[in-house]
Every structure is written in structure tokens, then in C-alpha cells.
Design an enzyme around this catalytic site. Structure first.
Site, PDB file in Angstrom:
ATOM      1  N   ASP A  12       0.904  -1.272  -0.091  1.00  0.00           N
ATOM      2  CA  ASP A  12      -0.567   0.031  -0.256  1.00  0.00           C
ATOM      3  C   ASP A  12       1.156   1.170  -0.027  1.00  0.00           C
ATOM      4  O   ASP A  12       2.059   1.011  -0.388  1.00  0.00           O
ATOM      5  CB  ASP A  12      -1.356  -0.225   1.633  1.00  0.00           C
ATOM      6  CG  ASP A  12      -0.293  -0.300   2.281  1.00  0.00           C
ATOM      7  OD1 ASP A  12       0.706   0.181   3.005  1.00  0.00           O
ATOM      8  OD2 ASP A  12      -0.976  -0.147   3.445  1.00  0.00           O
ATOM      9  N   CYS A  69       3.066  -3.618   3.618  1.00  0.00           N
ATOM     10  CA  CYS A  69       2.017  -2.385   4.692  1.00  0.00           C
ATOM     11  C   CYS A  69       2.527  -1.988   5.463  1.00  0.00           C
ATOM     12  O   CYS A  69       3.703  -1.976   5.764  1.00  0.00           O
ATOM     13  CB  CYS A  69       0.096  -2.841   4.565  1.00  0.00           C
ATOM     14  SG  CYS A  69      -0.357  -4.147   5.764  1.00  0.00           S
ATOM     15  N   THR A  71       2.016  -3.256   8.614  1.00  0.00           N
ATOM     16  CA  THR A  71       1.947  -3.667   9.898  1.00  0.00           C
ATOM     17  C   THR A  71       1.949  -5.298   9.043  1.00  0.00           C
ATOM     18  O   THR A  71       2.896  -5.974   9.372  1.00  0.00           O
ATOM     19  CB  THR A  71       0.907  -3.275  10.601  1.00  0.00           C
ATOM     20  OG1 THR A  71      -0.107  -4.150  10.189  1.00  0.00           O
ATOM     21  CG2 THR A  71       0.503  -2.307  11.412  1.00  0.00           C
ATOM     22  N   HIS A 102       8.461 -25.620   6.110  1.00  0.00           N
ATOM     23  CA  HIS A 102       7.724 -25.604   7.286  1.00  0.00           C
ATOM     24  C   HIS A 102       6.396 -25.745   6.352  1.00  0.00           C
ATOM     25  O   HIS A 102       5.683 -26.557   6.503  1.00  0.00           O
ATOM     26  CB  HIS A 102       7.039 -26.127   8.479  1.00  0.00           C
ATOM     27  CG  HIS A 102       8.686 -26.283   9.203  1.00  0.00           C
ATOM     28  ND1 HIS A 102       9.006 -26.843  10.565  1.00  0.00           N
ATOM     29  CD2 HIS A 102       9.907 -27.405   8.520  1.00  0.00           C
ATOM     30  CE1 HIS A 102       9.566 -27.702  11.025  1.00  0.00           C
ATOM     31  NE2 HIS A 102      10.718 -27.799  10.332  1.00  0.00           N
ATOM     32  N   HIS A 137       5.155 -32.448   6.812  1.00  0.00           N
ATOM     33  CA  HIS A 137       5.154 -30.918   6.735  1.00  0.00           C
ATOM     34  C   HIS A 137       4.289 -30.647   5.186  1.00  0.00           C
ATOM     35  O   HIS A 137       3.259 -30.222   6.225  1.00  0.00           O
ATOM     36  CB  HIS A 137       6.318 -30.075   6.662  1.00  0.00           C
ATOM     37  CG  HIS A 137       7.237 -30.190   7.950  1.00  0.00           C
ATOM     38  ND1 HIS A 137       6.727 -29.806   8.825  1.00  0.00           N
ATOM     39  CD2 HIS A 137       8.328 -30.491   8.168  1.00  0.00           C
ATOM     40  CE1 HIS A 137       7.992 -29.832   9.570  1.00  0.00           C
ATOM     41  NE2 HIS A 137       8.514 -29.942   8.606  1.00  0.00           N
TER      42      HIS A 137
HETATM   43  C1  RB5 Z   1      -2.567   2.202   6.323  1.00  0.00           C
HETATM   44  O1  RB5 Z   1      -2.004   3.222   7.274  1.00  0.00           O
HETATM   45  C2  RB5 Z   1      -1.670   0.833   7.352  1.00  0.00           C
HETATM   46  O2  RB5 Z   1      -3.542   0.527   8.407  1.00  0.00           O
HETATM   47  C3  RB5 Z   1      -1.698  -0.137   7.199  1.00  0.00           C
HETATM   48  O3  RB5 Z   1      -0.534   0.085   5.842  1.00  0.00           O
HETATM   49  C4  RB5 Z   1      -1.680  -1.869   7.534  1.00  0.00           C
HETATM   50  O4  RB5 Z   1      -1.073  -1.498   9.169  1.00  0.00           O
HETATM   51  C5  RB5 Z   1      -2.407  -2.125   7.662  1.00  0.00           C
HETATM   52  O5  RB5 Z   1      -3.322  -3.305   8.206  1.00  0.00           O
END
Ligand code: RB5
Length: 149
Positions: A12, A69, A71, A102, A137
Site C-alpha cells: 500500500d 503494508c 504492519t 515447514h 510437513h
Molecule cells: C495504513 O495506514 C495501514 O493501516 C496499513 O498500511 C496496514 O498497516 C494495515 O494493516
């Protein structure tokens, strides 16, 4: 170019710079990179980018995928909704190796707001150099696949 080492990249808006650094790193490792963007930091929705990358892996057009993204979590959740995709978020190299060895993971997800570039490149290297071990596995991965039916 036709190759059996083709990898899809997507993200993203939170991770353009890291995605481009990963693309350069992967190319240097001998992979053909298909980077489907986005190319600007304008806010965008991670599910559509996770889905687009996952479809290219599920279809067999790309052997592996790396998605990002903030996280790594949201885009991973979206990718795992596509049949045939096994994607894990990794913040360490051990997990990146193990999800290949695995779990036969075919996609890796990274959080650009969680890890720095140096660690991200190491994680990518660990993921790409590991191979599925099969054996006991394989039965467990088959059990995951059965959940899709
Ligand atoms: C975007 O701000 C953020 O929510 C996205 O990059 C991500 O972390 C979502 O899981």
C-alpha cells in the site's frame, strides 16, 4: 523474459521506498521482479493490492510474492483469502525460513512501520533461499489446503 524465478511485489502507500529497495535486492539475487505498485504515496487500500499480488501467485504466473503494508498484517489477511495462497508476516529471519521449510509459504508479508530496511532485506533473503522440506510437513500443508475446499 521467461523464468521460473519470477516474484510479484506489491504494497500500500506506507511502503513505497522499502518495496523499491526490496525489488533492487531481489533482482541482484537473480529473480525477475514484477512490481505492480503503487508508485505514489497517495493513500490507498491494502486489500486490493494484496489480492492483486496473490492472484498472480495463485495463477502460477509468479512463483512467490512479497507484499507490504504498515504492519504487514492487513495485506497478509487479504492475500490469504485467495485460494492457494499461504502468506505469513515475518519480523525475523528464522520465521522467514520456517514458513518456507515447514509451511510451504508462497508469499511473505512485511510491515514497513515495524522493521527497518536492513532487517527487511535479510528476511527477504532468508525467505527466498529456503526450500519446502516436504515429508511430515506436506501432510500438514495438505490439511491447510483442505480447509479451502
Ligand atoms: C495504513 O495506514 C495501514 O493501516 C496499513 O498500511 C496496514 O498497516 C494495515 O494493516
Amino acid at each position: 523474459m521467461t523464468t521460473n524465478k519470477r516474484i510479484i511485489l506489491s504494497s500500500d502507500h506506507a511502503d513505497i521506498d522499502l518495496r523499491q529497495a526490496i525489488a533492487k535486492h531481489i533482482k541482484a539475487l537473480g529473480w525477475e521482479v514484477v512490481d505492480i505498485g503503487p508508485t505514489t504515496s497517495e493513500s490507498t487500500d491494502y486489500p486490493k493490492h494484496g489480492e492483486a499480488a496473490a492472484q498472480r501467485v495463485a495463477s502460477g504466473d509468479c512463483q512467490l510474492g512479497i507484499i507490504l503494508c504498515g504492519t504487514g498484517q492487513g495485506i497478509m489477511m487479504a492475500a490469504n483469502k485467495i485460494k492457494g495462497i499461504r502468506c505469513g508476516v515475518c519480523t525475523d529471519t528464522f520465521s522467514a525460513r520456517m514458513i518456507r521449510q515447514h509451511n510451504d509459504a508462497n508469499m511473505l508479508s512485511l510491515g514497513a512501520r515495524v522493521i527497518g530496511e536492513g532487517l527487511a532485506l535479510d528476511i527477504v533473503g532468508a525467505f527466498l533461499s529456503a526450500r519446502f522440506e516436504g515429508g511430515r510437513h506436506a501432510k500438514r500443508v495438505d490439511m491447510i489446503k483442505a480447509l479451502e475446499e
